[in-house]
Design a protein around this motif. Structure first.
Motif, mmCIF file in Angstrom:
data_model
loop_
_atom_site.group_PDB
_atom_site.id
_atom_site.type_symbol
_atom_site.label_atom_id
_atom_site.label_comp_id
_atom_site.label_asym_id
_atom_site.label_seq_id
_atom_site.Cartn_x
_atom_site.Cartn_y
_atom_site.Cartn_z
ATOM 1 N N GLN A 93 73.883 32.487 84.190
ATOM 2 C CA GLN A 93 73.130 33.676 84.539
ATOM 3 C C GLN A 93 74.132 34.822 84.592
ATOM 4 O O GLN A 93 75.252 34.641 85.051
ATOM 5 C CB GLN A 93 72.464 33.559 85.918
ATOM 6 N N GLY A 94 73.708 35.990 84.134
ATOM 7 C CA GLY A 94 74.601 37.135 84.155
ATOM 8 C C GLY A 94 73.879 38.397 84.528
ATOM 9 O O GLY A 94 72.660 38.506 84.360
ATOM 10 N N SER A 95 74.648 39.349 85.026
ATOM 11 C CA SER A 95 74.094 40.651 85.368
ATOM 12 C C SER A 95 75.216 41.682 85.333
ATOM 13 O O SER A 95 76.391 41.338 85.278
ATOM 14 C CB SER A 95 73.467 40.628 86.769
ATOM 15 N N VAL A 96 74.826 42.941 85.348
ATOM 16 C CA VAL A 96 75.795 44.028 85.383
ATOM 17 C C VAL A 96 75.952 44.466 86.827
ATOM 18 O O VAL A 96 74.978 44.732 87.523
ATOM 19 C CB VAL A 96 75.341 45.205 84.497
ATOM 20 N N LYS A 97 77.188 44.535 87.258
ATOM 21 C CA LYS A 97 77.515 44.946 88.624
ATOM 22 C C LYS A 97 77.993 46.399 88.579
ATOM 23 O O LYS A 97 78.756 46.769 87.686
ATOM 24 C CB LYS A 97 78.621 44.014 89.136
ATOM 25 N N ASN A 98 77.546 47.212 89.512
ATOM 26 C CA ASN A 98 77.934 48.626 89.599
ATOM 27 C C ASN A 98 77.618 49.383 88.306
ATOM 28 O O ASN A 98 78.448 50.119 87.782
ATOM 29 C CB ASN A 98 79.424 48.769 89.947
ATOM 30 N N ALA A 99 76.415 49.194 87.790
ATOM 31 C CA ALA A 99 76.021 49.810 86.524
ATOM 32 C C ALA A 99 76.165 51.326 86.572
ATOM 33 O O ALA A 99 75.819 51.967 87.561
ATOM 34 C CB ALA A 99 74.587 49.432 86.182
#
Length: 168
Positions: A93-99
């Motif tokens: 699973q992945g996501s963008v941190k501090n977009a």
């Protein structure tokens, strides 16, 4: 770190070679009908393939995908998982941190597992973020403890005042 990277790369190599490849652009003899991408030969059963057997499965035979799920979003979040008939499983699973900021970073966490040539189930969990790739699992070697005499010497060196003539 090198062993961890090698393990991840070898797993990805195994997984990419297990994915069925379609031959769309293979040259055909003049007048021969083009191969249909919908018509594929069914692979031979793994146990029937010649070669070494590990837990009743030939690791050199092509693996078939039993289950595959994936979800990709436009905001950078994603998830995927799959399982093959030779016991390989992977999910992430992945996501963008501090977009949108200077500290923007992709964060991925997941795991993979496979059966070793000795028949042992190997499972590795990992996280990759702005601090790097960190993996955990019983199959990852760990450094031996620092000998006590060296630990004392290092502590003594840390206790010394800084040398003004040394510029870092």
């Amino acid at each position: 770190m090198i062993l961890t990277t090698a393990a991840v790369l070898s797993t990805l190599l195994v997984l990419s070679s297990a994915y069925p490849q379609q031959q769309y652009n293979r040259p055909q003899p003049f007048g021969a009908p083009a191969p249909s991408p919908l018509r594929q030969a069914s692979p031979a059963p793994l146990a029937a393939a010649p070669g070494p057997q590990i837990g009743g499965v030939n690791p050199l035979a092509a693996a078939r995908t039993l289950r595959q799920e994936q979800d990709n979003q436009f905001d950078g979040t994603f998830s995927y998982s799959f399982e093959t008939d030779n016991g390989i499983q992977q999910s992430a699973q992945g996501s963008v941190k501090n977009a949108g900021t200077e500290q923007e970073a992709q964060v991925v966490q997941g795991s993979y597992s496979y059966t070793s040539p000795e028949g042992q189930l190997i499972t590795i969990t990992y996280i990759a973020d702005e601090e790097g790739f960190k993996a955990q699992g019983d199959a990852i070697p760990t450094a031996p403890p620092v000998p006590e005499a060296i630990a004392r010497a290092l502590e003594y060196i840390r206790s010394l005042p800084p040398d003004p003539s040394q510029k870092l």
